[in-house]
Design an enzyme around this catalytic site. Sequence first.
Site, PDB file in Angstrom:
ATOM      1  CB  CYS A  50      -0.991  -0.036   1.157  1.00  0.00           C
ATOM      2  SG  CYS A  50      -2.314   1.159   0.964  1.00  0.00           S
ATOM      3  CG  HIS A  95      -4.047  -3.624   3.021  1.00  0.00           C
ATOM      4  ND1 HIS A  95      -3.082  -3.107   3.840  1.00  0.00           N
ATOM      5  CD2 HIS A  95      -4.599  -2.565   2.376  1.00  0.00           C
ATOM      6  CE1 HIS A  95      -3.050  -1.794   3.722  1.00  0.00           C
ATOM      7  NE2 HIS A  95      -3.960  -1.434   2.832  1.00  0.00           N
ATOM      8  CD  GLU A  98      -1.818  -6.020   5.479  1.00  0.00           C
ATOM      9  OE1 GLU A  98      -1.428  -6.559   4.425  1.00  0.00           O
ATOM     10  OE2 GLU A  98      -1.888  -4.790   5.629  1.00  0.00           O
TER      11      GLU A  98
END
Length: 510
Positions: free
Chosen positions: A80, A167, A169
Amino acid sequence: MQHDKVLILDFGSQYTQLIARRVRELNIYSEIHPFNNPPKNINDYKAVVLSGSPMSVRSEDAFHPDLSEIRGKKPMLAVCYGAQYLAHFSGGEVADSNTREYGRANLSFVAEDAFFKNIAVGSQVWMSHSDTIKSLPTKGKLLASTHDVKNAAYKIEGEATYAIQFHPEVYHSTDGKQLLENFLVDIANVNPDWTPNAFVQETVDDLQAKLGDDKVVLGLSGGVDSSVAAMLLHKAIGKNLYCIFVNNGLLRKNEFTQVLEQYKGMGLNVKGVDASARFLDALAGLSDPEKKRKAIGNAFIEVFDQEANLIEDVKWLAQGTIYPDVIESVSATGGPSATIKSHHNVGGLPDYMKLKIVEPLRALFKDEVRRVGASMGMDKDLLGRHPFPGPGLAIRILGDITAEKVRILQEVDAVFINGLRDAGLYDKVWQAGAILLPVNSVGVMGDERTYEKCVALRAVESTDGMTADWVNLPYEFLQKTSNDIINKVKGVNRVVYDISSKPPATIEWE
Ligand code: XMP
């Protein structure tokens, strides 16, 4: 044994901790450091991940990491903000995206590359950004796109540098873990050998080397962290670990005796100290929540100090501090902000005790503490216990505390918690408890008018207590629990259920 380590440079994203956890789920040890206060020896780390950020690279005070020791020298994954930073300052362009790109998207193009092994067109990814990468940096090669975001992933030719706009994660990125594995294991050659068993083995070895024949004192609370810390120390130094479990009279019903028995069953050298009366005295007449906390904290220190002084030549104080308590994170306004909490029961021991501190769980997240406990064969019920505040029922009795109020709340709480267990709901709830309100209301029991106490029930879902939502418990369960409480607990004639989320409410009422 040395493990490969991954460095996560934090730019203040709300997801930075998640990156560390996902990496660790791959059995790879990772550490978070603020981008502007990185660790001294970068060469100790096998790979680097740059986090996201609430900051825009186009802003005047955009964060400028010093990547001179990293970029091109070791494998780097930029997420990001990291991806935008690399693009914007290395020959590409970042611009305001016309629409804020937030939420689920699907990959519409995926290049042949080890980075995308086992990840195909259609894979769902999670976007959360308002800037977009209009053009790639020098030597950038496009690796993936979504319908709305052309430059969703790229790499820099000739370097092990990868960048992604989404993202990985976040769980909503369904192949996020695979992507991290592709980068860390296949591309960066990180060895995934950091398992709970390995952690136990090495921590025990380290503790033995550090503590030798010294004596250590530890305050047990009945909670997961102090219990797992105690087990690790017990494995390392056996009888030289002196555990103290203080009953402040504000624990759950029968908890002191039950948990004490459980600890003894684990072979721990533990002394139970019943100081209930002392705590009640210290609380007499206090209604203000912070004054109550202080009184309890001070009483705890006095009792603990007195007990620790009975242990001849004790040198160390062990604490159950865990990783979220020690991570420094970057605040959105710049600069690292320390998020170190002081637990009331360990934060303020008097200096004259001159004890050195040992914290065997400093590197672990809560779920990792549980896994380490499980790998040592600790009881599932103990490891799965809900969090319980240090000041105990004192902050769930609104207003002043009396022995009678504590008795009422212990009874109510026991009906609620045992009910959750019986209904198979306990493990679906992150934390639950009852609150005794300073309100009497009119009821009718038999033909008698009553004027008795009202209690509130609270059950929340959360991951870390920072935010929380109330749990949608089945009406039938609430109905039965309310009946049971009013029938069984003398002094209560009304039960309400708290349906407030945090924020704006908090989990505890005080
Ligand atoms: P709040 O009420 O702030 O609670 O939403 C968040 C989490 O922290 C616990 N809590 C405490 N724990 N001492 C503690 O050890 C305290 O004074 C304290 N106050 C709140 C609360 O139970 C929840 O898990």
